[in-house]
Design a protein around this motif. Structure first.
Motif, PDB file in Angstrom:
ATOM      1  N   PRO A 183      10.498  -3.871  32.649  1.00  0.00           N
ATOM      2  CA  PRO A 183      11.460  -2.774  32.505  1.00  0.00           C
ATOM      3  C   PRO A 183      11.076  -1.514  33.276  1.00  0.00           C
ATOM      4  CG  PRO A 183      10.038  -2.850  30.598  1.00  0.00           C
ATOM      5  CD  PRO A 183       9.564  -3.939  31.524  1.00  0.00           C
ATOM      6  N   THR A 184      12.085  -0.794  33.726  1.00  0.00           N
ATOM      7  CA  THR A 184      11.900   0.518  34.344  1.00  0.00           C
ATOM      8  C   THR A 184      12.855   1.478  33.647  1.00  0.00           C
ATOM      9  OG1 THR A 184      11.796  -0.718  36.405  1.00  0.00           O
ATOM     10  CG2 THR A 184      11.787   1.682  36.595  1.00  0.00           C
ATOM     11  N   ILE A 185      12.321   2.577  33.186  1.00  0.00           N
ATOM     12  CA  ILE A 185      13.168   3.570  32.518  1.00  0.00           C
ATOM     13  C   ILE A 185      13.849   4.423  33.595  1.00  0.00           C
ATOM     14  CG2 ILE A 185      13.188   5.483  30.832  1.00  0.00           C
ATOM     15  CD1 ILE A 185      12.229   2.770  29.623  1.00  0.00           C
ATOM     16  N   VAL A 186      15.126   4.641  33.472  1.00  0.00           N
ATOM     17  CA  VAL A 186      15.867   5.456  34.438  1.00  0.00           C
ATOM     18  C   VAL A 186      15.600   6.943  34.139  1.00  0.00           C
ATOM     19  CG1 VAL A 186      18.177   6.058  35.280  1.00  0.00           C
ATOM     20  CG2 VAL A 186      17.633   3.664  34.684  1.00  0.00           C
ATOM     21  N   PRO A 187      15.166   7.726  35.173  1.00  0.00           N
ATOM     22  CA  PRO A 187      14.829   9.136  34.946  1.00  0.00           C
ATOM     23  C   PRO A 187      15.993   9.931  34.350  1.00  0.00           C
ATOM     24  CG  PRO A 187      14.137   8.444  37.126  1.00  0.00           C
ATOM     25  CD  PRO A 187      14.965   7.329  36.560  1.00  0.00           C
ATOM     26  N   ASN A 188      15.663  10.750  33.361  1.00  0.00           N
ATOM     27  CA  ASN A 188      16.654  11.605  32.718  1.00  0.00           C
ATOM     28  C   ASN A 188      15.920  12.734  31.996  1.00  0.00           C
ATOM     29  OD1 ASN A 188      18.726  12.704  31.118  1.00  0.00           O
ATOM     30  ND2 ASN A 188      19.752  10.722  31.031  1.00  0.00           N
ATOM     31  N   ASN A 189      16.329  13.973  32.276  1.00  0.00           N
ATOM     32  CA  ASN A 189      15.636  15.109  31.675  1.00  0.00           C
ATOM     33  C   ASN A 189      16.065  15.412  30.247  1.00  0.00           C
ATOM     34  OD1 ASN A 189      13.686  15.928  33.483  1.00  0.00           O
ATOM     35  ND2 ASN A 189      15.237  16.886  34.806  1.00  0.00           N
ATOM     36  N   LYS A 190      17.159  14.802  29.863  1.00  0.00           N
ATOM     37  CA  LYS A 190      17.698  15.061  28.522  1.00  0.00           C
ATOM     38  C   LYS A 190      16.808  14.413  27.469  1.00  0.00           C
ATOM     39  CE  LYS A 190      22.102  14.508  26.770  1.00  0.00           C
ATOM     40  NZ  LYS A 190      23.420  13.897  26.890  1.00  0.00           N
ATOM     41  N   ARG A 191      16.619  15.130  26.366  1.00  0.00           N
ATOM     42  CA  ARG A 191      15.888  14.517  25.251  1.00  0.00           C
ATOM     43  C   ARG A 191      16.849  13.707  24.393  1.00  0.00           C
ATOM     44  NH1 ARG A 191      10.752  16.593  24.128  1.00  0.00           N
ATOM     45  NH2 ARG A 191      10.244  18.164  25.682  1.00  0.00           N
ATOM     46  N   MET A 192      16.546  12.407  24.296  1.00  0.00           N
ATOM     47  CA  MET A 192      17.428  11.506  23.553  1.00  0.00           C
ATOM     48  C   MET A 192      16.596  10.539  22.721  1.00  0.00           C
ATOM     49  SD  MET A 192      20.072  10.362  26.555  1.00  0.00           S
ATOM     50  CE  MET A 192      18.864   9.798  27.743  1.00  0.00           C
ATOM     51  N   LEU A 193      17.248   9.905  21.754  1.00  0.00           N
ATOM     52  CA  LEU A 193      16.601   8.820  21.017  1.00  0.00           C
ATOM     53  C   LEU A 193      16.301   7.704  22.019  1.00  0.00           C
ATOM     54  CD1 LEU A 193      18.903   8.553  17.857  1.00  0.00           C
ATOM     55  CD2 LEU A 193      16.536   9.325  17.887  1.00  0.00           C
ATOM     56  N   THR A 194      15.247   6.937  21.774  1.00  0.00           N
ATOM     57  CA  THR A 194      14.877   5.882  22.732  1.00  0.00           C
ATOM     58  C   THR A 194      16.046   4.926  22.951  1.00  0.00           C
ATOM     59  OG1 THR A 194      13.980   4.493  20.986  1.00  0.00           O
ATOM     60  CG2 THR A 194      12.446   5.948  22.081  1.00  0.00           C
ATOM     61  N   SER A 195      16.821   4.715  21.891  1.00  0.00           N
ATOM     62  CA  SER A 195      17.932   3.767  21.991  1.00  0.00           C
ATOM     63  C   SER A 195      19.085   4.284  22.860  1.00  0.00           C
ATOM     64  CB  SER A 195      18.441   3.412  20.598  1.00  0.00           C
ATOM     65  OG  SER A 195      18.760   4.571  19.888  1.00  0.00           O
ATOM     66  N   LYS A 232       5.202  -1.886  22.539  1.00  0.00           N
ATOM     67  CA  LYS A 232       5.303  -1.696  23.985  1.00  0.00           C
ATOM     68  C   LYS A 232       6.462  -2.543  24.495  1.00  0.00           C
ATOM     69  CE  LYS A 232       0.659  -2.610  24.132  1.00  0.00           C
ATOM     70  NZ  LYS A 232      -0.615  -2.948  24.752  1.00  0.00           N
ATOM     71  N   PRO A 233       6.843  -2.387  25.765  1.00  0.00           N
ATOM     72  CA  PRO A 233       7.976  -3.162  26.247  1.00  0.00           C
ATOM     73  C   PRO A 233       7.716  -4.670  26.216  1.00  0.00           C
ATOM     74  CG  PRO A 233       7.489  -1.384  27.755  1.00  0.00           C
ATOM     75  CD  PRO A 233       6.357  -1.427  26.776  1.00  0.00           C
ATOM     76  N   VAL A 234       8.785  -5.414  26.003  1.00  0.00           N
ATOM     77  CA  VAL A 234       8.710  -6.873  26.060  1.00  0.00           C
ATOM     78  C   VAL A 234       8.878  -7.276  27.527  1.00  0.00           C
ATOM     79  CG1 VAL A 234       9.769  -9.045  25.309  1.00  0.00           C
ATOM     80  CG2 VAL A 234       9.849  -7.027  23.807  1.00  0.00           C
ATOM     81  N   ILE A 235       7.978  -8.115  28.021  1.00  0.00           N
ATOM     82  CA  ILE A 235       8.143  -8.673  29.363  1.00  0.00           C
ATOM     83  C   ILE A 235       8.804 -10.030  29.191  1.00  0.00           C
ATOM     84  CG2 ILE A 235       6.980  -9.290  31.535  1.00  0.00           C
ATOM     85  CD1 ILE A 235       6.748  -6.287  30.519  1.00  0.00           C
ATOM     86  N   ASP A 284       1.668   1.288  30.412  1.00  0.00           N
ATOM     87  CA  ASP A 284       1.832   0.310  31.492  1.00  0.00           C
ATOM     88  C   ASP A 284       1.002  -0.952  31.262  1.00  0.00           C
ATOM     89  OD1 ASP A 284      -0.600   1.418  31.906  1.00  0.00           O
ATOM     90  OD2 ASP A 284      -0.124   2.311  33.852  1.00  0.00           O
ATOM     91  N   ASN A 285       0.395  -1.024  30.090  1.00  0.00           N
ATOM     92  CA  ASN A 285      -0.312  -2.253  29.749  1.00  0.00           C
ATOM     93  C   ASN A 285       0.504  -2.983  28.684  1.00  0.00           C
ATOM     94  OD1 ASN A 285      -1.984  -4.259  28.835  1.00  0.00           O
ATOM     95  ND2 ASN A 285      -3.545  -2.893  28.002  1.00  0.00           N
ATOM     96  N   SER A 300      12.894  10.944  29.635  1.00  0.00           N
ATOM     97  CA  SER A 300      12.476   9.655  30.197  1.00  0.00           C
ATOM     98  C   SER A 300      10.990   9.632  30.561  1.00  0.00           C
ATOM     99  CB  SER A 300      13.327   9.316  31.409  1.00  0.00           C
ATOM    100  OG  SER A 300      13.158  10.275  32.411  1.00  0.00           O
ATOM    101  N   LYS A 301      10.449  10.807  30.963  1.00  0.00           N
ATOM    102  CA  LYS A 301       9.023  10.875  31.311  1.00  0.00           C
ATOM    103  C   LYS A 301       8.168  10.600  30.079  1.00  0.00           C
ATOM    104  CE  LYS A 301       7.573  13.675  35.170  1.00  0.00           C
ATOM    105  NZ  LYS A 301       7.411  15.047  35.651  1.00  0.00           N
ATOM    106  N   GLU A 302       8.544  11.254  28.990  1.00  0.00           N
ATOM    107  CA  GLU A 302       7.796  11.074  27.747  1.00  0.00           C
ATOM    108  C   GLU A 302       7.915   9.632  27.251  1.00  0.00           C
ATOM    109  OE1 GLU A 302       8.221  15.409  25.592  1.00  0.00           O
ATOM    110  OE2 GLU A 302      10.037  14.231  25.906  1.00  0.00           O
ATOM    111  N   LEU A 303       9.109   9.068  27.400  1.00  0.00           N
ATOM    112  CA  LEU A 303       9.337   7.689  26.957  1.00  0.00           C
ATOM    113  C   LEU A 303       8.481   6.713  27.774  1.00  0.00           C
ATOM    114  CD1 LEU A 303      10.831   5.602  25.234  1.00  0.00           C
ATOM    115  CD2 LEU A 303      12.663   5.600  26.927  1.00  0.00           C
ATOM    116  N   THR A 304       8.460   6.911  29.099  1.00  0.00           N
ATOM    117  CA  THR A 304       7.666   6.038  29.974  1.00  0.00           C
ATOM    118  C   THR A 304       6.195   6.097  29.558  1.00  0.00           C
ATOM    119  OG1 THR A 304       9.218   6.578  31.714  1.00  0.00           O
ATOM    120  CG2 THR A 304       7.194   5.505  32.410  1.00  0.00           C
TER     121      THR A 304
END
Ligand code: FE2
Length: 288
Positions: free
Chosen positions: A264-276, A251-254, A129-130, A120-124
């Protein structure tokens, strides 16, 4: 190849357009035979859906050997076609509808959303943030599902503007595999947050689509665009061939509804997953 003039608005709580028989039967059959002849698929997800994804080497090889898929891909992978779809949505959904706050500044036919596994950190960080001046691209995959395929109710990735589905096979009702649209059970004037994966008990079914050959469905990927797929039971019926895609931003759609903006806010998760696979919430942000 595809008749989008047939797109009709359906009664629902987020914008959806459906066109039956938008793609002629013989073209559907050709698309099926091309997907069937593919030597390899990029991944298998959700209990049995094999995909050939835009952006992979495999996808390029697939298109080289697939006349009809290439034609369809080229049609969708253009700014002109996107503008047509956008125009239809604008004319059919005028008041009190969801809009994206920042319009894309350009369309890039080469781009696609990364299919890399990240935490989730990498995804964020990837999303940044722009949110202004985004670039638009097409994401698309050619898919076939076997029995067991299902999708729990969810909303799609935060960078998606429009999603679309093209069904290539007729699936009898008894076999499941229907696209199901949901809404929140309880009405609220202004919702403060939209979770990506609401609990089943919070939702009720608004509409179900049994896959029908040649049907095309477009929907806006709004914060409340909850959808899923009922478990597909494969007996006495063909496999579930379909094409899934979206017009997505880099980038994220507002999203904005009645002047309320959702970020949007990404929920923290240490697992590596596909963005979807990542969880995220759309939260109301007061702007003065
Ligand atoms: Fe989805």
């Amino acid at each position: 190849m595809i008749n989008i003039g047939k797109l009709k608005k359906i009664k629902n709580n987020f914008p959806v357009l459906v066109a039956e028989k938008a793609i002629p039967k013989n073209i559907c059959k050709n698309l099926i035979s091309e997907i069937s002849s593919s030597k390899s698929f990029d991944d298998i997800i959700m209990g049995g859906r094999s995909r050939i994804n835009k952006g992979s080497k495999n996808f390029e090889i697939y298109l080289k050997n697939s006349e009809y898929s290439l034609k369809l891909f080229k049609k969708f992978n253009s700014k002109i076609f996107f503008k047509k779809i956008e125009k239809i949505f604008k004319s059919r959904f005028k008041e009190n509808t969801w809009t994206n706050l920042y319009n894309p500044r350009s369309f890039n036919s080469k781009k696609f959303t990364l299919k890399r596994k990240v935490n989730s950190k990498e995804l964020t960080k990837l999303l940044g943030d722009n949110y202004k001046n985004p670039i638009l691209n097409l994401d698309i995959d050619f898919s076939v599902s076997k029995g067991g395929y299902r999708l729990r109710p969810h909303r799609d990735d935060v960078n998606r503007l429009y999603n679309f589905l093209i069904y290539l096979t007729d699936i009898p009702k008894k076999n499941g595999g229907s696209l199901t649209l949901y809404k929140k059970k309880y009405k609220k004037n202004i919702r403060k947050s939209f979770r990506r994966f609401p609990k089943g008990s919070e939702l009720k079914i608004v509409k179900e689509f049994t896959p029908k050959q040649g049907t095309v469905i477009f929907f806006k990927s709004t914060p409340n665009s909850y959808h899923g797929v009922k478990r597909f039971k494969e007996f006495d019926c063909p496999k579930r061939f379909f094409i899934y895609g979206s017009y997505a931003l880099n980038k994220p759609v507002i999203w904005s509804f009645k002047n309320n903006n959702y970020f949007p806010t990404i929920v923290p998760n240490n697992k590596r997953m596909l963005t979807s696979f990542h969880d995220s919430n759309y939260l109301l942000k007061k702007t003065s």
